[in-house]
Scaffold this motif. Structure first.
Motif, PDB file in Angstrom:
ATOM      1  N   ARG A 169       6.756  -2.164  12.895  1.00  0.00           N
ATOM      2  CA  ARG A 169       6.503  -0.950  12.142  1.00  0.00           C
ATOM      3  C   ARG A 169       7.495  -0.838  10.984  1.00  0.00           C
ATOM      4  NH1 ARG A 169       7.743   3.968  15.586  1.00  0.00           N
ATOM      5  NH2 ARG A 169       6.822   2.584  17.104  1.00  0.00           N
ATOM      6  N   ILE A 170       6.967  -0.493   9.809  1.00  0.00           N
ATOM      7  CA  ILE A 170       7.780  -0.295   8.606  1.00  0.00           C
ATOM      8  C   ILE A 170       7.608   1.153   8.160  1.00  0.00           C
ATOM      9  CG2 ILE A 170       7.983  -0.900   6.145  1.00  0.00           C
ATOM     10  CD1 ILE A 170       7.050  -3.725   6.882  1.00  0.00           C
ATOM     11  N   LEU A 171       8.703   1.793   7.765  1.00  0.00           N
ATOM     12  CA  LEU A 171       8.635   3.135   7.189  1.00  0.00           C
ATOM     13  C   LEU A 171       8.798   2.985   5.680  1.00  0.00           C
ATOM     14  CD1 LEU A 171       8.495   6.230   7.489  1.00  0.00           C
ATOM     15  CD2 LEU A 171      10.990   6.224   7.704  1.00  0.00           C
ATOM     16  N   LEU A 172       7.777   3.425   4.943  1.00  0.00           N
ATOM     17  CA  LEU A 172       7.799   3.402   3.482  1.00  0.00           C
ATOM     18  C   LEU A 172       7.996   4.827   2.990  1.00  0.00           C
ATOM     19  CD1 LEU A 172       7.371   2.073   0.692  1.00  0.00           C
ATOM     20  CD2 LEU A 172       4.909   2.350   1.061  1.00  0.00           C
ATOM     21  N   VAL A 173       9.080   5.054   2.259  1.00  0.00           N
ATOM     22  CA  VAL A 173       9.390   6.378   1.717  1.00  0.00           C
ATOM     23  C   VAL A 173       9.230   6.281   0.205  1.00  0.00           C
ATOM     24  CG1 VAL A 173      11.045   8.275   1.680  1.00  0.00           C
ATOM     25  CG2 VAL A 173      11.101   6.610   3.572  1.00  0.00           C
ATOM     26  N   GLU A 174       8.094   6.768  -0.282  1.00  0.00           N
ATOM     27  CA  GLU A 174       7.728   6.570  -1.693  1.00  0.00           C
ATOM     28  C   GLU A 174       6.863   7.728  -2.161  1.00  0.00           C
ATOM     29  OE1 GLU A 174       7.523   5.715  -5.128  1.00  0.00           O
ATOM     30  OE2 GLU A 174       8.287   3.869  -4.202  1.00  0.00           O
ATOM     31  N   ASP A 175       7.211   8.310  -3.315  1.00  0.00           N
ATOM     32  CA  ASP A 175       6.436   9.440  -3.830  1.00  0.00           C
ATOM     33  C   ASP A 175       5.398   9.036  -4.872  1.00  0.00           C
ATOM     34  OD1 ASP A 175       8.644   8.874  -5.571  1.00  0.00           O
ATOM     35  OD2 ASP A 175       8.372  10.811  -6.538  1.00  0.00           O
ATOM     36  N   SER A 176       5.435   7.806  -5.355  1.00  0.00           N
ATOM     37  CA  SER A 176       4.460   7.358  -6.354  1.00  0.00           C
ATOM     38  C   SER A 176       3.220   6.798  -5.652  1.00  0.00           C
ATOM     39  CB  SER A 176       5.078   6.275  -7.238  1.00  0.00           C
ATOM     40  OG  SER A 176       4.061   5.537  -7.889  1.00  0.00           O
ATOM     41  N   PRO A 177       2.053   7.449  -5.817  1.00  0.00           N
ATOM     42  CA  PRO A 177       0.835   6.937  -5.184  1.00  0.00           C
ATOM     43  C   PRO A 177       0.514   5.494  -5.578  1.00  0.00           C
ATOM     44  CG  PRO A 177       0.459   9.142  -6.062  1.00  0.00           C
ATOM     45  CD  PRO A 177       1.812   8.695  -6.545  1.00  0.00           C
ATOM     46  N   GLN A 178       0.780   5.127  -6.832  1.00  0.00           N
ATOM     47  CA  GLN A 178       0.518   3.761  -7.280  1.00  0.00           C
ATOM     48  C   GLN A 178       1.411   2.752  -6.546  1.00  0.00           C
ATOM     49  OE1 GLN A 178       1.264   6.308  -9.356  1.00  0.00           O
ATOM     50  NE2 GLN A 178      -0.541   6.618 -10.617  1.00  0.00           N
ATOM     51  N   ASP A 179       2.700   3.095  -6.418  1.00  0.00           N
ATOM     52  CA  ASP A 179       3.622   2.194  -5.728  1.00  0.00           C
ATOM     53  C   ASP A 179       3.305   2.106  -4.234  1.00  0.00           C
ATOM     54  OD1 ASP A 179       4.796   1.697  -8.147  1.00  0.00           O
ATOM     55  OD2 ASP A 179       6.683   2.720  -7.704  1.00  0.00           O
ATOM     56  N   VAL A 180       2.851   3.208  -3.646  1.00  0.00           N
ATOM     57  CA  VAL A 180       2.433   3.183  -2.238  1.00  0.00           C
ATOM     58  C   VAL A 180       1.267   2.213  -2.072  1.00  0.00           C
ATOM     59  CG1 VAL A 180       1.309   4.507  -0.384  1.00  0.00           C
ATOM     60  CG2 VAL A 180       3.243   5.496  -1.627  1.00  0.00           C
TER      61      VAL A 180
END
Length: 157
Positions: free
Chosen positions: A5-16
């Motif tokens: 499991r990886i936690l991705l903390v990102e506010d840019s929808p494109q980068d997500v």
């Protein structure tokens, strides 16, 4: 091989979307939890709020953006690295900031890696692939980073 499991903390929808596509294309995680700000990241890791009933175990790595709404990446990093239970989780700062002060501050606070997001799509996908390969496959995660499974079961599998 057990995927992690990886936690991705990102506010840019494109980068997500780019990050999820790169991880999926390379089969690097069976679960990527996406949160959009630092407050949600802390809620996830501390199992509170909407995450209070989530599965046990911590992510094998946190991909953390630096510039986030509510609680920024440096604040999240500070809190995690000062917590005896969570400080062992590898944190990769995944950011567009090339500022030396951000790089130095991240390492001063205990970040495990600092990766600048490339602007070019193909380069971005490749960077995520390399980061994912190392942290989710090559690196030996700290205990507690995966859902509980006894060692006996793992050895027999």
């Amino acid at each position: 091989m057990e995927l992690k499991r990886i936690l991705l903390v990102e506010d840019s929808p494109q980068d997500v979307e780019l990050t999820l596509a790169a991880l999926a294309e390379n089969h690097l995680a069976n679960e990527v939890i996406v949160v959009r700000d630092g407050e949600e990241a802390l809620d996830y890791l501390y199992r509170r709020g909407i995450f209070k009933l989530r599965l046990e175990g911590n992510p094998v790595v946190v991909l953390l953006d630096l510039k986030l709404p509510k609680v920024d990446g440096l604040e999240v990093l500070t809190q995690l690295k000062s917590d005896a239970t969570l400080k062992k989780i590898p944190i990769v700062m995944l950011t567009s900031s090339r500022e030396e002060k951000d790089l130095l501050k991240s390492y001063d606070l205990g970040v495990n890696a600092y990766v600048v997001k490339p602007v070019n799509f193909a380069e971005f996908v490749n960077v995520i692939k390399e980061v994912g390969l190392f942290w989710a496959v090559v690196n030996q995660p700290p205990p507690g980073s995966m859902p509980p499974v006894s060692n006996v079961q793992q050895l027999r599998a």
